[in-house]
Design a protein around this motif. Structure first.
Motif, mmCIF file in Angstrom:
data_model
loop_
_atom_site.group_PDB
_atom_site.id
_atom_site.type_symbol
_atom_site.label_atom_id
_atom_site.label_comp_id
_atom_site.label_asym_id
_atom_site.label_seq_id
_atom_site.Cartn_x
_atom_site.Cartn_y
_atom_site.Cartn_z
ATOM 1 N N CYS A 180 0.768 -1.183 -0.029
ATOM 2 C CA CYS A 180 -0.145 -0.112 0.046
ATOM 3 C C CYS A 180 0.986 1.202 -0.107
ATOM 4 N N ILE A 181 1.802 1.192 1.041
ATOM 5 C CA ILE A 181 2.604 2.554 0.913
ATOM 6 C C ILE A 181 3.542 2.781 0.014
ATOM 7 N N LEU A 236 -4.507 6.067 0.277
ATOM 8 C CA LEU A 236 -3.162 6.187 -0.197
ATOM 9 C C LEU A 236 -3.028 5.422 -1.630
ATOM 10 N N LEU A 237 -3.981 4.515 -1.946
ATOM 11 C CA LEU A 237 -3.976 4.021 -3.322
ATOM 12 C C LEU A 237 -4.306 4.896 -4.250
ATOM 13 N N SER A 290 -3.558 13.092 -4.112
ATOM 14 C CA SER A 290 -5.125 12.999 -4.090
ATOM 15 C C SER A 290 -5.259 12.802 -2.593
ATOM 16 N N ALA A 291 -4.445 11.704 -1.661
ATOM 17 C CA ALA A 291 -4.592 11.713 -0.453
ATOM 18 C C ALA A 291 -4.732 13.027 0.325
ATOM 19 N N ILE A 292 -3.295 14.086 0.032
ATOM 20 C CA ILE A 292 -3.224 15.152 0.757
ATOM 21 C C ILE A 292 -4.645 16.137 0.338
ATOM 22 N N PHE A 347 -3.654 -5.240 -9.736
ATOM 23 C CA PHE A 347 -3.290 -5.137 -8.624
ATOM 24 C C PHE A 347 -4.402 -4.549 -7.480
ATOM 25 N N GLY A 348 -5.351 -3.845 -8.266
ATOM 26 C CA GLY A 348 -6.744 -3.521 -7.321
ATOM 27 C C GLY A 348 -7.721 -4.585 -6.976
#
Length: 350
Positions: free
Chosen positions: A92-93, A232-233, A238-240, A346-347
C-alpha cells in the motif's frame, strides 16, 4: 452489491477460521512421530477448558503436543499472519504490487545480526542469542531505512524509500555472506544457512508471547488506519487533497511494519513469498477495502505458513527442511499463475 460483498467476506472469515483450527490440529498431529488428530483435539480441549476428558496417552506424547508442537504451530500462525499483514502495508505505502515485507532490507539486517552471533558468538549462539542478534540487526537496518528513506519523516517519497531499502539489503547481504565465508567450521556455516532459509525449530512458549502481542498491536493500528490506507491507493497528491497527513501516516505504517518484521524475523529467519503472495490472494477474494483485506490476509497467512511448516516436517521425515524452501515452492508457481490471469490487476476484484 455492498451487502453481497459483506456476506462473501463473512463467509471467507468463517471458512478461514475453520481452516486455521484444522491446520493447527494437523500441524500438531503429524511429524517425525504421528499422533491421532482426535487425540490432539481431545488433549487440547482438556488443557484449555480444564475439563477432565478421559484419554489414555503416554506422558511423552502429551509433552510432544504441549511443549514442542503447539508452540511451534502457534509461532507458524503468528509469523504467517505477521508477514501477510506487513505485505499488505508495504504494497500500500509503496503502491507496488511486488513489494513484500523484506523490500526494506529488514531480513538482510536480521540475517547479518544472527549470523554474527552464530559465527562469533560462541556460547551465545543458542536460540535466544541468535534471536537477539537478529533483532538488533533488523532494528539497525530499520532505523537506517527510516533515516535515509524518509529523511526522518520529512519526505513521503516511495522511490527514495524503496531504493534505500534495496541498497541496505545489498550491503547487509554482502556482510552476511562474508561472515559465512569466514566461519571456522562447516557446522557454523550450515547453521547460518539453515537460519537464513527460515526455521521454526526454536519455538518455545516463552518466545511466542512477544511476537503475538506485537502482531495484535500492529493489527489494531492497521485497522484504525484502514481508511487512510484506502486513500493512499489514489496517490499522495490525491490523499493530501482529501485532507490526509501522508507523511505522518506513512511514518506510522513504516514504523509498525519495521517493528513487526524485526520481531518475527529475529525468531524464524527469512521466510519468503508469504507477504508477497497472500495479499494478492486476499485482494482477489475481497477487493481493495483495507479493513477486510487486513483481516483476510492475517488469517490466510497463518493457515499458509502452518501448512507449509507441516510439509517441511513430514516431507523427508524425520529430517526437517528449511521452511523457506516450501513457501517458495508453493508461492512461486502460484504467483506466476496469478500474474498470468488475464483479469488480474493490483486492485483485485473489479
Amino acid at each position: 452489491m455492498g451487502t453481497k460483498i459483506k456476506k462473501d467476506f463473512f463467509f471467507w472469515v468463517i471458512l478461514l477460521i475453520m481452516l486455521l483450527v484444522i491446520s493447527i490440529i494437523l500441524g500438531i498431529a503429524f511429524g517425525s512421530t504421528n499422533i491421532s488428530p482426535k487425540v490432539v483435539y481431545e488433549f487440547l480441549i482438556s488443557k484449555f477448558t480444564g475439563t477432565d476428558i478421559q484419554i489414555e496417552i503416554p506422558k511423552s506424547v502429551g509433552t510432544i503436543i504441549w511443549e514442542i508442537r503447539l508452540p511451534r504451530t502457534l509461532l507458524a500462525g503468528i509469523t504467517g499472519g505477521a508477514l501477510a499483514l506487513c505485505g499488505v502495508l508495504m504494497q500500500c505505502i509503496t503502491r507496488n504490487s511486488i513489494s513484500d515485507p523484506y523490500i526494506l532490507g529488514i531480513s538482510s539486517g536480521a540475517s547479518a545480526g544472527a549470523v554474527s552471533v552464530i559465527v562469533f558468538g560462541g556460547s551465545l549462539a543458542g536460540m535466544l542469542g541468535v534471536a537477539g542478534g537478529a533483532f538488533i540487526g533488523a532494528i539497525v537496518c530499520g532505523i537506517l531505512v527510516f533515516i535515509i528513506g524518509t529523511q526522518l519523516g520529512k519526505t513521503s517519497s516511495t522511490t527514495r524509500l524503496v531504493l534505500s531499502g534495496l541498497a541496505l539489503s545489498t550491503i547487509f547481504s554482502a556482510i552476511t555472506n562474508l561472515l559465512i565465508y569466514s566461519a571456522e567450521n562447516s557446522n557454523q556455516a550450515k547453521s547460518a544457512m539453515f537460519w537464513i532459509m527460515g526455521s521454526l525449530g526454536g519455538a518455545k512458549w516463552k518466545v511466542i508471547w512477544f511476537p503475538l502481542i506485537v502482531l495484535l498491536i500492529v493489527f489494531i493500528i492497521s485497522l484504525i488506519l484502514s481508511k487512510s490506507l484506502d486513500l493512499l491507493l489514489f496517490g499522495n497528491d490525491s490523499a493530501i487533497m482529501l485532507g490526509m497527513n501522508v507523511k505522518l501516516v506513512k511514518s506510522i505504517i513504516l514504523f509498525i511494519s519495521i517493528l513487526l518484521i524485526s520481531v518475527v524475523v529475529s525468531l524464524t529467519g527469512a521466510i519468503g513469498f508469504i507477504g508477497l503472495v497472500v495479499p494478492h490472494i486476499a485482494r482477489n477474494i475481497t477487493g481493495t477495502n483495507h479493513k477486510r483485506l487486513i483481516i483476510l490476509s492475517v488469517l490466510l497467512g497463518s493457515v499458509f505458513l502452518i501448512v507449509s511448516d507441516l510439509i517441511a516436517r513430514v516431507l523427508f521425515s524425520p529430517r526437517e527442511i528449511p521452511i523457506g524452501i516450501i513457501t517458495a515452492l508453493i508461492g512461486g508457481p502460484f504467483f506466476l499463475w496469478l500474474i498470468a490471469k488475464n483479469n488480474y490487476s493490483f486492485g483485485g476484484k473489479k
